[in-house]
Design an enzyme around this catalytic site. Structure first.
Site, PDB file in Angstrom:
ATOM      1  N   TYR A  75       0.859  -1.193   0.000  1.00 47.05           N
ATOM      2  CA  TYR A  75       0.000   0.000   0.000  1.00 47.05           C
ATOM      3  C   TYR A  75       0.893   1.240   0.000  1.00 47.05           C
ATOM      4  O   TYR A  75       1.421   1.656   1.030  1.00 47.05           O
ATOM      5  CB  TYR A  75      -0.945   0.015   1.208  1.00 47.05           C
ATOM      6  CG  TYR A  75      -1.915  -1.146   1.277  1.00 47.05           C
ATOM      7  CD1 TYR A  75      -2.198  -1.934   0.154  1.00 47.05           C
ATOM      8  CD2 TYR A  75      -2.565  -1.473   2.464  1.00 47.05           C
ATOM      9  CE1 TYR A  75      -3.088  -3.005   0.226  1.00 47.05           C
ATOM     10  CE2 TYR A  75      -3.458  -2.532   2.533  1.00 47.05           C
ATOM     11  CZ  TYR A  75      -3.705  -3.294   1.414  1.00 47.05           C
ATOM     12  OH  TYR A  75      -4.587  -4.345   1.497  1.00 47.05           O
ATOM     13  N   PHE A 117     -13.368  -4.955   1.267  1.00 41.45           N
ATOM     14  CA  PHE A 117     -14.462  -4.279   0.561  1.00 41.45           C
ATOM     15  C   PHE A 117     -15.775  -4.584   1.294  1.00 41.45           C
ATOM     16  O   PHE A 117     -16.748  -5.088   0.720  1.00 41.45           O
ATOM     17  CB  PHE A 117     -14.528  -4.696  -0.913  1.00 41.45           C
ATOM     18  CG  PHE A 117     -15.331  -3.724  -1.757  1.00 41.45           C
ATOM     19  CD1 PHE A 117     -15.236  -2.366  -1.552  1.00 41.45           C
ATOM     20  CD2 PHE A 117     -16.193  -4.173  -2.755  1.00 41.45           C
ATOM     21  CE1 PHE A 117     -15.980  -1.467  -2.303  1.00 41.45           C
ATOM     22  CE2 PHE A 117     -16.946  -3.287  -3.509  1.00 41.45           C
ATOM     23  CZ  PHE A 117     -16.838  -1.935  -3.281  1.00 41.45           C
ATOM     24  N   PRO A 118     -15.824  -4.284   2.613  1.00 44.26           N
ATOM     25  CA  PRO A 118     -16.944  -4.730   3.445  1.00 44.26           C
ATOM     26  C   PRO A 118     -18.223  -3.935   3.240  1.00 44.26           C
ATOM     27  O   PRO A 118     -19.264  -4.293   3.777  1.00 44.26           O
ATOM     28  CB  PRO A 118     -16.428  -4.509   4.874  1.00 44.26           C
ATOM     29  CG  PRO A 118     -15.422  -3.398   4.750  1.00 44.26           C
ATOM     30  CD  PRO A 118     -14.795  -3.567   3.395  1.00 44.26           C
ATOM     31  N   LEU A 119     -18.153  -2.851   2.464  1.00 50.10           N
ATOM     32  CA  LEU A 119     -19.320  -1.970   2.407  1.00 50.10           C
ATOM     33  C   LEU A 119     -20.297  -2.327   1.290  1.00 50.10           C
ATOM     34  O   LEU A 119     -21.375  -1.757   1.193  1.00 50.10           O
ATOM     35  CB  LEU A 119     -18.876  -0.496   2.293  1.00 50.10           C
ATOM     36  CG  LEU A 119     -17.884  -0.078   3.397  1.00 50.10           C
ATOM     37  CD1 LEU A 119     -17.452   1.374   3.229  1.00 50.10           C
ATOM     38  CD2 LEU A 119     -18.485  -0.259   4.782  1.00 50.10           C
ATOM     39  N   GLY A 120     -19.938  -3.286   0.454  1.00 50.57           N
ATOM     40  CA  GLY A 120     -20.876  -3.773  -0.569  1.00 50.57           C
ATOM     41  C   GLY A 120     -21.126  -2.740  -1.657  1.00 50.57           C
ATOM     42  O   GLY A 120     -20.673  -1.610  -1.577  1.00 50.57           O
TER      43      GLY A 120
HETATM   44  N1  LIG Z   1      -6.497  -8.551   1.078  1.00 49.99           N
HETATM   45  C1  LIG Z   1      -6.744  -7.839  -0.002  1.00 49.99           C
HETATM   46  O1  LIG Z   1      -6.450  -8.256  -1.123  1.00 49.99           O
HETATM   47  C2  LIG Z   1      -7.384  -6.486   0.155  1.00 49.99           C
HETATM   48  C3  LIG Z   1      -7.891  -5.812  -0.955  1.00 49.99           C
HETATM   49  C4  LIG Z   1      -8.505  -4.567  -0.756  1.00 49.99           C
HETATM   50  C5  LIG Z   1      -8.579  -4.037   0.516  1.00 49.99           C
HETATM   51  N2  LIG Z   1      -8.039  -4.708   1.588  1.00 49.99           N
HETATM   52  C6  LIG Z   1      -8.116  -4.171   2.966  1.00 49.99           C
HETATM   53  O2  LIG Z   1      -9.460  -3.961   3.292  1.00 49.99           O
HETATM   54  C7  LIG Z   1      -9.659  -2.614   3.733  1.00 49.99           C
HETATM   55  C8  LIG Z   1     -11.051  -2.170   3.328  1.00 49.99           C
HETATM   56  O3  LIG Z   1     -11.276  -2.391   1.964  1.00 49.99           O
HETATM   57  P1  LIG Z   1     -11.592  -1.238   0.883  1.00 49.99           P
HETATM   58  O4  LIG Z   1     -10.874  -0.011   1.288  1.00 49.99           O
HETATM   59  O5  LIG Z   1     -11.391  -1.795  -0.446  1.00 49.99           O
HETATM   60  O6  LIG Z   1     -13.115  -1.086   1.002  1.00 49.99           O
HETATM   61  P2  LIG Z   1     -14.089  -0.356   1.966  1.00 49.99           P
HETATM   62  O7  LIG Z   1     -13.495  -0.156   3.280  1.00 49.99           O
HETATM   63  O8  LIG Z   1     -15.322  -1.160   1.841  1.00 49.99           O
HETATM   64  O9  LIG Z   1     -14.377   1.005   1.176  1.00 49.99           O
HETATM   65  C9  LIG Z   1     -13.579   2.071   1.232  1.00 49.99           C
HETATM   66  C10 LIG Z   1     -14.298   3.163   0.437  1.00 49.99           C
HETATM   67  O10 LIG Z   1     -15.518   3.505   1.064  1.00 49.99           O
HETATM   68  C11 LIG Z   1     -15.489   4.864   1.468  1.00 49.99           C
HETATM   69  N3  LIG Z   1     -16.079   4.915   2.826  1.00 49.99           N
HETATM   70  C12 LIG Z   1     -15.603   4.379   3.977  1.00 49.99           C
HETATM   71  N4  LIG Z   1     -16.432   4.634   5.000  1.00 49.99           N
HETATM   72  C13 LIG Z   1     -17.477   5.343   4.481  1.00 49.99           C
HETATM   73  C14 LIG Z   1     -18.639   5.903   5.029  1.00 49.99           C
HETATM   74  N5  LIG Z   1     -18.925   5.789   6.320  1.00 49.99           N
HETATM   75  N6  LIG Z   1     -19.485   6.563   4.191  1.00 49.99           N
HETATM   76  C15 LIG Z   1     -19.223   6.679   2.878  1.00 49.99           C
HETATM   77  N7  LIG Z   1     -18.127   6.175   2.309  1.00 49.99           N
HETATM   78  C16 LIG Z   1     -17.249   5.507   3.095  1.00 49.99           C
HETATM   79  C17 LIG Z   1     -14.047   5.290   1.449  1.00 49.99           C
HETATM   80  O11 LIG Z   1     -13.904   6.618   1.018  1.00 49.99           O
HETATM   81  P3  LIG Z   1     -13.473   7.813   2.016  1.00 49.99           P
HETATM   82  O12 LIG Z   1     -12.001   7.732   2.168  1.00 49.99           O
HETATM   83  O13 LIG Z   1     -13.951   8.998   1.303  1.00 49.99           O
HETATM   84  O14 LIG Z   1     -14.214   7.568   3.301  1.00 49.99           O
HETATM   85  C18 LIG Z   1     -13.470   4.357   0.390  1.00 49.99           C
HETATM   86  O15 LIG Z   1     -13.579   4.921  -0.890  1.00 49.99           O
HETATM   87  C19 LIG Z   1      -8.521  -1.849   3.061  1.00 49.99           C
HETATM   88  O16 LIG Z   1      -8.212  -0.664   3.729  1.00 49.99           O
HETATM   89  C20 LIG Z   1      -7.399  -2.847   3.131  1.00 49.99           C
HETATM   90  O17 LIG Z   1      -6.792  -2.777   4.416  1.00 49.99           O
HETATM   91  C21 LIG Z   1      -7.450  -5.932   1.415  1.00 49.99           C
END
Ligand SMILES: NC(=O)c1ccc[n+]([C@@H]2O[C@H](COP(=O)([O-])OP(=O)(O)OC[C@H]3O[C@@H](n4cnc5c(N)ncnc54)[C@H](OP(=O)(O)O)[C@@H]3O)[C@@H](O)[C@H]2O)c1
Length: 292
Positions: A68, A213-216
């Site tokens: 990252y 990507f827990p937010l769907g």
């Molecule tokens: N193992 C793997 O291959 C892998 C792959 C991807 C991710 N991950 C891990 O999983 C974590 C989470 O995944 P992710 O970042 O892909 O997905 P996520 O947490 O589901 O989504 C993040 C996105 O949602 C927005 N967001 C977060 N909280 C919000 C809220 N309350 N209201 C509106 N928008 C919101 C964020 O934007 P803002 O910044 O504007 O809030 C960001 O664009 C990552 O940080 C990483 O540590 C692991």
């Protein structure tokens, strides 16, 4: 909402590898980097503030990876939070190279993993990494040799617990013949259920499951979420997190954000309990979406 209600501890705890207990609402630190998960964030001070606020709100599990930034997310965590509070668990990962923004190339060779672990130890200013995750199996490297390398690093005292990411049940079984698997991190949400059977398997084996990507997403998912969110006077994001928390007691969501307001909203989901009918309705979203 008063501060007492705003604590990751309200989500309850999950045990990693039978030995480290963390609150069941963590923080994903991937989004703290620049565009394309590349380079420094636009707002460096803001990124450090998000990490410090997460710790203040009781978040004691932070997910990151050497890839990252690369390196930026780990460096920010150390800058914001070192010396670490007792009980703070940083879970990092290795297994990718980063040639440029949005570009990811596999490398889970023993040589790469060894140097990745050394690099993470230095950047995170740790003598031992609590949780080290193989980021993804490398299609041209024997999976066993990647896991064996991590097991050797554990024997050398550089890693406490070993974990996997982006794996099938078969991978978990193969890795478990070499070393105990503390957690599994796959893409998962109420709307995205490809790995349902892996969640069930992890529950049976008491392995923590960390959905990324827990937010769907998706149109039907959005409609159902909005309806339930309005009824609860909550945000759609909070409802998506509440579904995950209810799905199984081994699920540990790690919503990622670069905004303090979003962080606080996400942590507030720790105290949200979904009614049975709302839980069932959300659980049926993939079927509903397929039938439209
Ligand atoms: N193992 C793997 O291959 C892998 C792959 C991807 C991710 N991950 C891990 O999983 C974590 C989470 O995944 P992710 O970042 O892909 O997905 P996520 O947490 O589901 O989504 C993040 C996105 O949602 C927005 N967001 C977060 N909280 C919000 C809220 N309350 N209201 C509106 N928008 C919101 C964020 O934007 P803002 O910044 O504007 O809030 C960001 O664009 C990552 O940080 C990483 O540590 C692991």
């Amino acid at each position: 909402m008063n501060t007492k209600e705003l604590s990751a501890s309200l989500a309850g705890d999950v045990l990693l590898g039978g030995e480290i207990s963390v609150h069941r609402l963590g923080f994903g630190a991937m989004r703290l980097t620049g565009e394309g998960i590349w380079g420094p964030p636009k707002d460096r001070k803001g990124a450090l503030a998000v990490l410090r606020r997460a710790a203040e709100l009781g978040v004691n599990f932070i997910d990151t990876a050497d890839s990252y930034g690369p390196h930026i997310s780990e460096e920010l965590i150390a800058e914001a939070l070192f010396p670490y509070r007792a009980g703070l668990v940083i879970a990092t990962k290795g297994g990718w190279n980063r040639p440029g923004p949005n570009q990811w190339t596999h490398d889970a060779t023993p040589r790469h993993l060894r140097s990745a672990v050394e690099g993470s130890l230095t950047r995170l200013r740790l003598e031992r990494i609590d949780v080290y995750q193989l980021h993804i199996p490398d299609p041209v490297v024997s999976f066993e040799s990647s896991v064996e390398t991590l097991a050797q690093l554990r024997n050398e005292g550089k890693i406490r617990l070993i974990a996997l990411s982006n794996v099938t049940q078969e991978h978990i079984e193969r890795a478990s013949r070499i070393v105990p698997v503390a957690s599994v991190q796959n893409r998962y949400s109420f709307a995205d259920r490809e790995w349902d059977y892996v969640v069930d398997y992890c529950e049976r084996k008491q392995i923590a499951f960390i959905p990324w990507f827990p937010l769907g997403a998706g149109k039907v998912a959005g409609e159902v979420l909005d309806r339930i969110a309005k009824a609860h006077r909550a945000s759609p994001t909070q409802i998506a997190l509440a579904w995950l928390l209810r799905r199984s007691s081994i699920v540990l969501p790690i919503p990622g954000t670069s905004s303090i307001a979003h962080l606080e909203e996400n942590v507030a989901a720790a105290s949200l309990r979904l009614a049975d009918e709302d839980y069932q309705m959300l659980s049926r979203v993939p079927e509903l979406a397929a039938s439209r």
